[in-house]
Design a protein around this motif. Structure first.
Motif, PDB file in Angstrom:
ATOM      1  N   PRO A   1      29.458  42.935  54.362  1.00 19.19           N
ATOM      2  CA  PRO A   1      28.615  42.921  55.561  1.00 19.19           C
ATOM      3  C   PRO A   1      27.402  42.014  55.385  1.00 19.19           C
ATOM      4  CG  PRO A   1      29.290  45.154  55.057  1.00 19.19           C
ATOM      5  CD  PRO A   1      29.709  44.308  53.888  1.00 19.19           C
ATOM      6  N   GLY A   2      27.203  41.112  56.325  1.00 25.13           N
ATOM      7  CA  GLY A   2      26.060  40.223  56.290  1.00 25.13           C
ATOM      8  C   GLY A   2      26.137  39.104  55.277  1.00 25.13           C
ATOM      9  N   LYS A   3      27.256  38.951  54.616  1.00 22.00           N
ATOM     10  CA  LYS A   3      27.408  37.916  53.603  1.00 22.00           C
ATOM     11  C   LYS A   3      28.563  36.984  53.945  1.00 22.00           C
ATOM     12  CE  LYS A   3      26.781  38.931  49.300  1.00 22.00           C
ATOM     13  NZ  LYS A   3      26.964  39.522  47.936  1.00 22.00           N
ATOM     14  N   GLY A   4      28.619  35.884  53.237  1.00 20.93           N
ATOM     15  CA  GLY A   4      29.690  34.929  53.441  1.00 20.93           C
ATOM     16  C   GLY A   4      30.947  35.305  52.681  1.00 20.93           C
ATOM     17  N   LEU A   5      31.916  34.447  52.783  1.00 15.37           N
ATOM     18  CA  LEU A   5      33.169  34.666  52.073  1.00 15.37           C
ATOM     19  C   LEU A   5      32.969  34.509  50.579  1.00 15.37           C
ATOM     20  CD1 LEU A   5      35.468  32.608  54.455  1.00 15.37           C
ATOM     21  CD2 LEU A   5      35.386  35.105  54.267  1.00 15.37           C
ATOM     22  N   GLU A   6      33.589  35.387  49.818  1.00 15.21           N
ATOM     23  CA  GLU A   6      33.489  35.363  48.365  1.00 15.21           C
ATOM     24  C   GLU A   6      34.886  35.394  47.759  1.00 15.21           C
ATOM     25  OE1 GLU A   6      31.484  37.920  44.672  1.00 15.21           O
ATOM     26  OE2 GLU A   6      31.911  38.902  46.589  1.00 15.21           O
ATOM     27  N   TRP A   7      35.189  34.409  46.955  1.00 18.43           N
ATOM     28  CA  TRP A   7      36.445  34.420  46.234  1.00 18.43           C
ATOM     29  C   TRP A   7      36.444  35.543  45.204  1.00 18.43           C
ATOM     30  CZ3 TRP A   7      37.013  33.242  40.911  1.00 18.43           C
ATOM     31  CH2 TRP A   7      38.346  33.234  40.465  1.00 18.43           C
ATOM     32  N   VAL A   8      37.524  36.290  45.139  1.00 21.36           N
ATOM     33  CA  VAL A   8      37.630  37.431  44.243  1.00 21.36           C
ATOM     34  C   VAL A   8      38.572  37.148  43.085  1.00 21.36           C
ATOM     35  CG1 VAL A   8      38.333  39.846  44.043  1.00 21.36           C
ATOM     36  CG2 VAL A   8      37.099  39.072  46.075  1.00 21.36           C
ATOM     37  N   SER A   9      39.778  36.686  43.410  1.00 23.74           N
ATOM     38  CA  SER A   9      40.796  36.539  42.382  1.00 23.74           C
ATOM     39  C   SER A   9      41.909  35.625  42.851  1.00 23.74           C
ATOM     40  CB  SER A   9      41.369  37.925  42.032  1.00 23.74           C
ATOM     41  OG  SER A   9      42.291  37.849  40.968  1.00 23.74           O
ATOM     42  N   SER A  10      42.586  34.999  41.891  1.00 18.09           N
ATOM     43  CA  SER A  10      43.745  34.162  42.181  1.00 18.09           C
ATOM     44  C   SER A  10      44.831  34.443  41.164  1.00 18.09           C
ATOM     45  CB  SER A  10      43.389  32.676  42.127  1.00 18.09           C
ATOM     46  OG  SER A  10      42.455  32.328  43.131  1.00 18.09           O
ATOM     47  N   ILE A  11      46.044  34.160  41.554  1.00 12.70           N
ATOM     48  CA  ILE A  11      47.187  34.344  40.677  1.00 12.70           C
ATOM     49  C   ILE A  11      48.151  33.182  40.878  1.00 12.70           C
ATOM     50  CG2 ILE A  11      48.457  35.753  42.360  1.00 12.70           C
ATOM     51  CD1 ILE A  11      49.376  37.491  39.936  1.00 12.70           C
ATOM     52  N   ASP A  12      48.729  32.703  39.790  1.00 15.72           N
ATOM     53  CA  ASP A  12      49.653  31.592  39.910  1.00 15.72           C
ATOM     54  C   ASP A  12      50.996  32.068  40.441  1.00 15.72           C
ATOM     55  OD1 ASP A  12      50.414  31.096  36.320  1.00 15.72           O
ATOM     56  OD2 ASP A  12      51.092  32.628  37.729  1.00 15.72           O
ATOM     57  N   SER A  13      51.916  31.139  40.584  1.00 15.72           N
ATOM     58  CA  SER A  13      53.171  31.452  41.255  1.00 15.72           C
ATOM     59  C   SER A  13      54.034  32.472  40.521  1.00 15.72           C
ATOM     60  CB  SER A  13      53.976  30.177  41.499  1.00 15.72           C
ATOM     61  OG  SER A  13      54.274  29.519  40.274  1.00 15.72           O
ATOM     62  N   THR A  14      53.915  32.515  39.214  1.00 13.79           N
ATOM     63  CA  THR A  14      54.739  33.431  38.430  1.00 13.79           C
ATOM     64  C   THR A  14      54.058  34.761  38.128  1.00 13.79           C
ATOM     65  OG1 THR A  14      53.993  32.688  36.244  1.00 13.79           O
ATOM     66  CG2 THR A  14      55.757  31.431  37.292  1.00 13.79           C
ATOM     67  N   GLY A  15      52.749  34.795  38.290  1.00 12.62           N
ATOM     68  CA  GLY A  15      51.994  35.971  37.914  1.00 12.62           C
ATOM     69  C   GLY A  15      51.441  35.907  36.507  1.00 12.62           C
ATOM     70  N   GLY A  16      51.791  34.852  35.777  1.00  6.08           N
ATOM     71  CA  GLY A  16      51.344  34.728  34.407  1.00  6.08           C
ATOM     72  C   GLY A  16      49.911  34.272  34.242  1.00  6.08           C
ATOM     73  N   GLY A  17      49.383  33.596  35.249  1.00  3.95           N
ATOM     74  CA  GLY A  17      48.016  33.126  35.197  1.00  3.95           C
ATOM     75  C   GLY A  17      47.169  33.835  36.233  1.00  3.95           C
ATOM     76  N   THR A  18      46.134  34.513  35.782  1.00  4.84           N
ATOM     77  CA  THR A  18      45.250  35.236  36.686  1.00  4.84           C
ATOM     78  C   THR A  18      43.809  34.828  36.450  1.00  4.84           C
ATOM     79  OG1 THR A  18      45.128  37.120  35.169  1.00  4.84           O
ATOM     80  CG2 THR A  18      46.826  37.185  36.877  1.00  4.84           C
ATOM     81  N   TYR A  19      43.020  34.866  37.523  1.00  2.95           N
ATOM     82  CA  TYR A  19      41.648  34.379  37.492  1.00  2.95           C
ATOM     83  C   TYR A  19      40.779  35.293  38.337  1.00  2.95           C
ATOM     84  CZ  TYR A  19      44.414  30.448  35.976  1.00  2.95           C
ATOM     85  OH  TYR A  19      45.323  29.660  35.311  1.00  2.95           O
ATOM     86  N   TYR A  20      39.544  35.537  37.876  1.00  2.80           N
ATOM     87  CA  TYR A  20      38.677  36.495  38.528  1.00  2.80           C
ATOM     88  C   TYR A  20      37.251  35.991  38.651  1.00  2.80           C
ATOM     89  CZ  TYR A  20      42.490  39.620  37.279  1.00  2.80           C
ATOM     90  OH  TYR A  20      43.728  40.205  37.138  1.00  2.80           O
ATOM     91  N   ALA A  21      36.615  36.390  39.726  1.00  2.00           N
ATOM     92  CA  ALA A  21      35.187  36.171  39.850  1.00  2.00           C
ATOM     93  C   ALA A  21      34.465  37.038  38.825  1.00  2.00           C
ATOM     94  CB  ALA A  21      34.719  36.537  41.257  1.00  2.00           C
ATOM     95  N   ASP A  22      33.329  36.555  38.342  1.00  2.00           N
ATOM     96  CA  ASP A  22      32.574  37.308  37.350  1.00  2.00           C
ATOM     97  C   ASP A  22      32.207  38.707  37.845  1.00  2.00           C
ATOM     98  OD1 ASP A  22      30.675  34.480  36.024  1.00  2.00           O
ATOM     99  OD2 ASP A  22      32.675  35.222  35.550  1.00  2.00           O
ATOM    100  N   SER A  23      31.987  38.830  39.128  1.00  2.00           N
ATOM    101  CA  SER A  23      31.559  40.100  39.689  1.00  2.00           C
ATOM    102  C   SER A  23      32.616  41.201  39.602  1.00  2.00           C
ATOM    103  CB  SER A  23      31.131  39.918  41.150  1.00  2.00           C
ATOM    104  OG  SER A  23      32.196  39.397  41.924  1.00  2.00           O
ATOM    105  N   VAL A  24      33.875  40.823  39.431  1.00  2.00           N
ATOM    106  CA  VAL A  24      34.945  41.819  39.394  1.00  2.00           C
ATOM    107  C   VAL A  24      35.723  41.811  38.089  1.00  2.00           C
ATOM    108  CG1 VAL A  24      35.179  41.624  41.893  1.00  2.00           C
ATOM    109  CG2 VAL A  24      36.771  40.381  40.411  1.00  2.00           C
ATOM    110  N   LYS A  25      35.454  40.856  37.237  1.00  2.00           N
ATOM    111  CA  LYS A  25      36.186  40.727  35.982  1.00  2.00           C
ATOM    112  C   LYS A  25      36.059  41.998  35.151  1.00  2.00           C
ATOM    113  CE  LYS A  25      36.129  36.654  34.456  1.00  2.00           C
ATOM    114  NZ  LYS A  25      35.662  35.360  33.886  1.00  2.00           N
ATOM    115  N   GLY A  26      37.185  42.467  34.651  1.00  7.11           N
ATOM    116  CA  GLY A  26      37.208  43.683  33.858  1.00  7.11           C
ATOM    117  C   GLY A  26      37.426  44.935  34.677  1.00  7.11           C
ATOM    118  N   ARG A  27      37.272  44.826  35.981  1.00  7.59           N
ATOM    119  CA  ARG A  27      37.444  45.977  36.861  1.00  7.59           C
ATOM    120  C   ARG A  27      38.646  45.832  37.789  1.00  7.59           C
ATOM    121  NH1 ARG A  27      33.841  47.020  40.596  1.00  7.59           N
ATOM    122  NH2 ARG A  27      33.071  44.866  40.782  1.00  7.59           N
ATOM    123  N   PHE A  28      38.923  44.607  38.211  1.00  7.63           N
ATOM    124  CA  PHE A  28      40.021  44.344  39.136  1.00  7.63           C
ATOM    125  C   PHE A  28      41.171  43.666  38.406  1.00  7.63           C
ATOM    126  CE2 PHE A  28      37.458  43.903  43.369  1.00  7.63           C
ATOM    127  CZ  PHE A  28      36.840  45.112  43.114  1.00  7.63           C
TER     128      PHE A  28
END
Length: 119
Positions: free
Chosen positions: A41-68
């Motif tokens: 609410p009241g904020k812009g879009l924030e990237w959270v996470s990405s995953i490659d086509s196979t699922g082998g590569g995952t990437y996270y925003a610092d704000s959610v790393k370790g939790r998501f």
């Protein structure tokens, strides 16, 4: 006819968990990277996470790393976001997205699913 349909959002207490799902259709799911993006609410879009086509590569925003944890089941054409140790600042509308393709400068987006973290 790309379709992305998020589900699994809801109201959860701080420290709780939730799993979001995104059902995809209209494209070759197994060949595409996918993302979760949120808007609080009241904020812009924030990237959270990405995953490659196979699922082998995952990437996270610092704000959610370790939790998501992002994952995918290519056999079911479904993307997931497991959210643990939720915080009030995780409250947002969560979107499943496919990166931009020809003719889609903003990529493809679902309708979003609302996550509210509150006591």
């Amino acid at each position: 006819q790309v379709q992305l349909v998020e589900s699994g959002g809801g109201l959860v207490q701080p420290g709780g968990s939730l799993r979001l799902s995104c059902a995809a259709s209209g494209f070759t799911f197994s060949s595409q990277w996918l993302n979760w993006i949120r808007q609080a609410p009241g904020k812009g879009l924030e990237w959270v996470s990405s995953i490659d086509s196979t699922g082998g590569g995952t990437y996270y925003a610092d704000s959610v790393k370790g939790r998501f944890t992002i994952s995918r089941d290519n056999a079911k054409n479904t993307l997931y976001l497991q959210m643990n140790s939720l915080k009030p600042e995780d409250t947002a509308l969560y979107y499943c997205t496919r990166p931009q393709n020809i003719g889609e400068p903003f990529g493809s987006w679902g309708q979003g699913t609302q996550v509210t973290v509150s006591a």
